[in-house]
Enzyme design. Sequence first.
Site, PDB file in Angstrom:
ATOM      1  N   CYS A  96       2.181 -13.598   1.166  1.00 29.93           N
ATOM      2  CA  CYS A  96       1.902 -14.015  -0.159  1.00 29.93           C
ATOM      3  C   CYS A  96       2.770 -14.402  -1.217  1.00 29.93           C
ATOM      4  CB  CYS A  96       1.638 -12.745  -1.377  1.00 29.93           C
ATOM      5  SG  CYS A  96       0.457 -11.881   0.022  1.00 29.93           S
TER       6      CYS A  96
ATOM      7  N   GLY B 100       0.744  -1.355  -0.038  1.00 31.32           N
ATOM      8  CA  GLY B 100      -0.245   0.125  -0.184  1.00 31.32           C
ATOM      9  C   GLY B 100       0.453   1.256   0.301  1.00 31.32           C
TER      10      GLY B 100
ATOM     11  N   GLU C 165     -14.753 -25.316 -16.990  1.00 32.62           N
ATOM     12  CA  GLU C 165     -15.979 -25.877 -17.657  1.00 32.62           C
ATOM     13  C   GLU C 165     -16.909 -26.145 -16.835  1.00 32.62           C
ATOM     14  OE1 GLU C 165     -16.212 -28.371 -21.037  1.00 32.62           O
ATOM     15  OE2 GLU C 165     -14.530 -29.723 -19.970  1.00 32.62           O
TER      16      GLU C 165
ATOM     17  N   ALA D 111      -8.495 -15.563  -2.685  1.00 30.99           N
ATOM     18  CA  ALA D 111      -7.781 -17.193  -2.517  1.00 30.99           C
ATOM     19  C   ALA D 111      -7.133 -18.044  -1.705  1.00 30.99           C
ATOM     20  CB  ALA D 111      -6.329 -17.815  -3.993  1.00 30.99           C
TER      21      ALA D 111
ATOM     22  N   HIS E 192     -13.112 -27.836 -23.369  1.00 31.95           N
ATOM     23  CA  HIS E 192     -12.733 -28.892 -23.072  1.00 31.95           C
ATOM     24  C   HIS E 192     -11.423 -29.373 -23.443  1.00 31.95           C
ATOM     25  CE1 HIS E 192     -14.630 -32.451 -21.729  1.00 31.95           C
ATOM     26  NE2 HIS E 192     -13.569 -32.922 -23.579  1.00 31.95           N
TER      27      HIS E 192
ATOM     28  N   LYS F  60       5.463 -17.143   0.849  1.00 31.89           N
ATOM     29  CA  LYS F  60       4.932 -18.466   0.570  1.00 31.89           C
ATOM     30  C   LYS F  60       4.095 -18.928  -0.745  1.00 31.89           C
ATOM     31  CE  LYS F  60       1.252 -17.469  -0.138  1.00 31.89           C
ATOM     32  NZ  LYS F  60      -0.588 -17.273   0.923  1.00 31.89           N
TER      33      LYS F  60
ATOM     34  N   CYS G  93       4.424  -8.599   2.086  1.00 31.29           N
ATOM     35  CA  CYS G  93       3.573  -9.725   0.766  1.00 31.29           C
ATOM     36  C   CYS G  93       5.257 -10.429   0.402  1.00 31.29           C
ATOM     37  CB  CYS G  93       3.327  -8.598  -0.163  1.00 31.29           C
ATOM     38  SG  CYS G  93       2.168  -9.089  -1.511  1.00 31.29           S
TER      39      CYS G  93
ATOM     40  N   TYR H  87      -6.587 -18.857   7.198  1.00 31.73           N
ATOM     41  CA  TYR H  87      -5.904 -18.278   5.858  1.00 31.73           C
ATOM     42  C   TYR H  87      -4.061 -19.252   6.151  1.00 31.73           C
ATOM     43  CZ  TYR H  87      -8.326 -15.409   2.763  1.00 31.73           C
ATOM     44  OH  TYR H  87      -9.230 -14.857   2.059  1.00 31.73           O
ATOM     45  N   ILE H  88      -3.579 -17.980   7.316  1.00 27.64           N
ATOM     46  CA  ILE H  88      -2.221 -18.407   7.189  1.00 27.64           C
ATOM     47  C   ILE H  88      -2.371 -19.646   7.353  1.00 27.64           C
ATOM     48  CG2 ILE H  88       0.187 -18.561   8.522  1.00 27.64           C
ATOM     49  CD1 ILE H  88      -1.282 -15.604   7.914  1.00 27.64           C
TER      50      ILE H  88
ATOM     51  N   ARG I 200     -13.075 -20.166   9.020  1.00 29.22           N
ATOM     52  CA  ARG I 200     -14.332 -19.557   9.404  1.00 29.22           C
ATOM     53  C   ARG I 200     -14.466 -18.284   8.342  1.00 29.22           C
ATOM     54  NH1 ARG I 200     -15.359 -14.991  13.181  1.00 29.22           N
ATOM     55  NH2 ARG I 200     -14.133 -15.432  14.626  1.00 29.22           N
TER      56      ARG I 200
ATOM     57  N   THR J  22      -3.014  -7.858  -0.499  1.00 30.34           N
ATOM     58  CA  THR J  22      -2.354  -7.012  -1.041  1.00 30.34           C
ATOM     59  C   THR J  22      -3.011  -6.414  -1.801  1.00 30.34           C
ATOM     60  OG1 THR J  22      -0.466  -8.110  -0.998  1.00 30.34           O
ATOM     61  CG2 THR J  22      -0.510  -6.885  -2.945  1.00 30.34           C
TER      62      THR J  22
ATOM     63  N   GLU K  81      10.513   3.242   5.297  1.00 31.56           N
ATOM     64  CA  GLU K  81      10.733   1.830   6.145  1.00 31.56           C
ATOM     65  C   GLU K  81      11.734   1.188   6.957  1.00 31.56           C
ATOM     66  OE1 GLU K  81       8.522  -0.674   5.611  1.00 31.56           O
ATOM     67  OE2 GLU K  81      10.654  -1.598   6.810  1.00 31.56           O
TER      68      GLU K  81
ATOM     69  N   GLY L 163      -4.690 -15.190  14.121  1.00 28.96           N
ATOM     70  CA  GLY L 163      -4.181 -13.698  13.004  1.00 28.96           C
ATOM     71  C   GLY L 163      -3.398 -12.764  13.251  1.00 28.96           C
TER      72      GLY L 163
ATOM     73  N   GLU M 172      -2.879 -22.684   4.865  1.00 28.95           N
ATOM     74  CA  GLU M 172      -2.119 -22.943   4.337  1.00 28.95           C
ATOM     75  C   GLU M 172      -0.611 -23.289   4.146  1.00 28.95           C
ATOM     76  OE1 GLU M 172      -1.516 -18.574   2.757  1.00 28.95           O
ATOM     77  OE2 GLU M 172      -2.978 -18.634   1.565  1.00 28.95           O
TER      78      GLU M 172
HETATM   79  P1  NDP Z   1      -7.622 -15.556  10.369  1.00 27.39           P
HETATM   80  O1  NDP Z   1      -7.682 -14.323  11.195  1.00 27.39           O
HETATM   81  O2  NDP Z   1      -7.658 -15.968   9.199  1.00 27.39           O
HETATM   82  O3  NDP Z   1      -7.295 -16.641  11.182  1.00 27.39           O
HETATM   83  C1  NDP Z   1      -6.616 -17.061  12.389  1.00 27.39           C
HETATM   84  C2  NDP Z   1      -7.350 -18.450  13.285  1.00 27.39           C
HETATM   85  O4  NDP Z   1      -6.258 -18.281  14.343  1.00 27.39           O
HETATM   86  C3  NDP Z   1      -8.195 -18.300  13.275  1.00 27.39           C
HETATM   87  O5  NDP Z   1      -8.768 -19.762  12.810  1.00 27.39           O
HETATM   88  C4  NDP Z   1      -8.843 -18.429  15.075  1.00 27.39           C
HETATM   89  O6  NDP Z   1     -10.347 -19.023  15.143  1.00 27.39           O
HETATM   90  C5  NDP Z   1      -7.822 -18.478  15.664  1.00 27.39           C
HETATM   91  N1  NDP Z   1      -7.275 -17.822  16.472  1.00 27.39           N
HETATM   92  C6  NDP Z   1      -7.563 -16.666  16.673  1.00 27.39           C
HETATM   93  N2  NDP Z   1      -7.626 -16.620  18.111  1.00 27.39           N
HETATM   94  C7  NDP Z   1      -6.865 -17.329  18.648  1.00 27.39           C
HETATM   95  C8  NDP Z   1      -6.329 -17.944  20.272  1.00 27.39           C
HETATM   96  N3  NDP Z   1      -6.177 -16.878  21.404  1.00 27.39           N
HETATM   97  N4  NDP Z   1      -6.357 -19.651  20.099  1.00 27.39           N
HETATM   98  C9  NDP Z   1      -6.389 -20.055  19.147  1.00 27.39           C
HETATM   99  N5  NDP Z   1      -6.942 -19.558  17.816  1.00 27.39           N
HETATM  100  C10 NDP Z   1      -7.566 -18.149  18.177  1.00 27.39           C
HETATM  101  O7  NDP Z   1      -5.989 -15.479  10.366  1.00 27.39           O
HETATM  102  P2  NDP Z   1      -4.038 -15.306   9.817  1.00 27.39           P
HETATM  103  O8  NDP Z   1      -3.181 -15.351  10.635  1.00 27.39           O
HETATM  104  O9  NDP Z   1      -4.160 -16.860   9.455  1.00 27.39           O
HETATM  105  O10 NDP Z   1      -4.479 -14.669   8.371  1.00 27.39           O
HETATM  106  C11 NDP Z   1      -4.937 -12.845   8.833  1.00 27.39           C
HETATM  107  C12 NDP Z   1      -5.036 -12.374   7.467  1.00 27.39           C
HETATM  108  O11 NDP Z   1      -3.693 -12.609   6.304  1.00 27.39           O
HETATM  109  C13 NDP Z   1      -6.068 -13.066   7.047  1.00 27.39           C
HETATM  110  O12 NDP Z   1      -7.826 -13.116   7.435  1.00 27.39           O
HETATM  111  C14 NDP Z   1      -5.978 -12.524   5.748  1.00 27.39           C
HETATM  112  O13 NDP Z   1      -6.519 -11.558   5.214  1.00 27.39           O
HETATM  113  C15 NDP Z   1      -4.667 -12.467   4.690  1.00 27.39           C
HETATM  114  N6  NDP Z   1      -3.971 -13.551   4.070  1.00 27.39           N
HETATM  115  C16 NDP Z   1      -4.682 -13.994   3.141  1.00 27.39           C
HETATM  116  C17 NDP Z   1      -3.932 -15.125   2.393  1.00 27.39           C
HETATM  117  C18 NDP Z   1      -4.199 -15.399   0.973  1.00 27.39           C
HETATM  118  O14 NDP Z   1      -4.368 -14.158   0.484  1.00 27.39           O
HETATM  119  N7  NDP Z   1      -3.624 -16.429   0.176  1.00 27.39           N
HETATM  120  C19 NDP Z   1      -3.079 -15.619   2.774  1.00 27.39           C
HETATM  121  C20 NDP Z   1      -2.795 -14.977   4.082  1.00 27.39           C
HETATM  122  C21 NDP Z   1      -2.818 -14.412   4.715  1.00 27.39           C
HETATM  123  P3  NDP Z   1     -11.652 -18.143  15.329  1.00 27.39           P
HETATM  124  O15 NDP Z   1     -11.481 -19.228  13.777  1.00 27.39           O
HETATM  125  O16 NDP Z   1     -12.497 -19.592  16.302  1.00 27.39           O
HETATM  126  O17 NDP Z   1     -11.463 -16.649  15.234  1.00 27.39           O
END
Ligand code: NDP
Length: 462
Positions: free
Chosen positions: A48, A16, A451, A351, A446, A51, A43, A183-184, A210, A317, A35, A268, A187
Amino acid sequence: MADHTHDLFVIGGGSGGVRAARFAAQRGARVGMAESGRMGGTCVNVGCIPKKLYSYGAHYAEGFTEAAGYGWEIAQPPTLNWATLKANRAKEITRLNGIYEGLMTNAQVLRLQGHGRLLDAHTVEVTSDDGKTTRHSARHILIATGGTPFVPEFPGCDLVVTSDDMFDLPVLPRRLVVVGGGYIGCEMASIFHGLGAEVTLLYRGEQILRGFDEEVRAFTADEMCKHGVDVRVNADVARIEALPDGTRRLTLKDGAQLDADVVLYATGRRANVRNLGLEALGVRQAESGAIEVDEHFATSVPGVYALGDVVGRMELTPVALAEAMVLVDHLFGPAPGQSARTMDYDNIPTAVFTHPPIGTVGLGEQQARERFGAIQVFRGDFKPLKHTLSGSSERTLVKLIVDAASDRVVGLHMVGADAGEIVQGFAVALKCGATKAQFDATIGIHPTSAEEFVTLRTMARG
Ligand code: NDP
């Protein structure tokens, strides 16, 4: 304006920040940028790009196995040289860091290496790595400092690593436990399983991922398990201890124990707002730390703006890039002949690079039902042609959600090879308001998995 040395000063050289700096400079603004790390932000350095490179690397594992069905005889079981993968990744990331530096130089942005902090609404103090400080005045200041992994407090939380550490682990773990089903977590579980680790994914809730369509969540979890990731739901960690040989012993809240070489917490991310001077200036933040902004990315303090992960809307990103363009148009006017852009958070495709990956755009089935009432669901799951000979039992899911009243496709989901590549194209169709009838009138390519999206004729649920 004449009082300030810069029209825009950007703190943070990620997706950004760089986009805003570059395009503001193109519109004739005098731009500065601080920076403290390497250019490119999350990223490029720890998100990204590395990864996806590791995901490509991990996919070879199944490729080697599946090749046998196509007649390939591989004499030795292939082995991964982790050091080679890390070194090649590092080289590519360094090349990208250079490209980002070049973007700033070519745009004549004053690039400062160091930590930026707001002294007031128009002054940034930059502290370089050797402790020297300089002050810079600006008409507008942009905070684009991104996010950072969040690890909750619990006994043994200092024994875990975050996604930032995964790319350069000294040794590829034999046993990896991933905590978090977002996500993370998903992945990383898929990637490290592909690279050769035994992976257990612990998720505290009923089902991973979720926020995604329920069927997509369940299908992905099944496929990950079929691939060999041990996905355990309703699993919450109580404590972690280090054994004398370095093993991490996890005790779950239900008393179960498991051992790992590395425990990754992917629970998170939080806004990266430490030591920016926000509190003193009165920049309003949400409880999570995310900076609150309006539709023009203005914070509660006039002259100070924020965008990207630090505002925590959609941490992607391409979203940060789009937000930066909206801000540049707002502050310095749109490009000649164009009108000022606004940000539309609907129908943003995304994705998840699990194995197999998820591609999605628009609403999930439940969300669509809540929004539109009457919907139609079209779905199919099938064994892709490739796996008729490969011996793999991987299946692909395709799913369309249609608003019954308008016939518009309001959600499109895929779990299967190349889902990200395929869904990107369909995202244009959704953005244009394509109807199910228009999908049906489109001729398929095809034989492809894509498709299937234009040949779904039987309604699964009304
Ligand atoms: P997310 O918010 O996607 O997932 C966090 C996970 O940790 C959830 O399953 C959550 O559970 C769990 N959690 C949170 N707090 C606790 C806790 N105290 N104890 C146990 N489990 C916990 O965060 P990520 O870090 O995976 O990714 C962050 C953001 O980065 C994503 O939302 C996305 O926007 C971006 N991202 C995008 C990617 C892509 O485009 N491919 C790849 C990687 C990241 P619950 O569901 O119950 O809250």
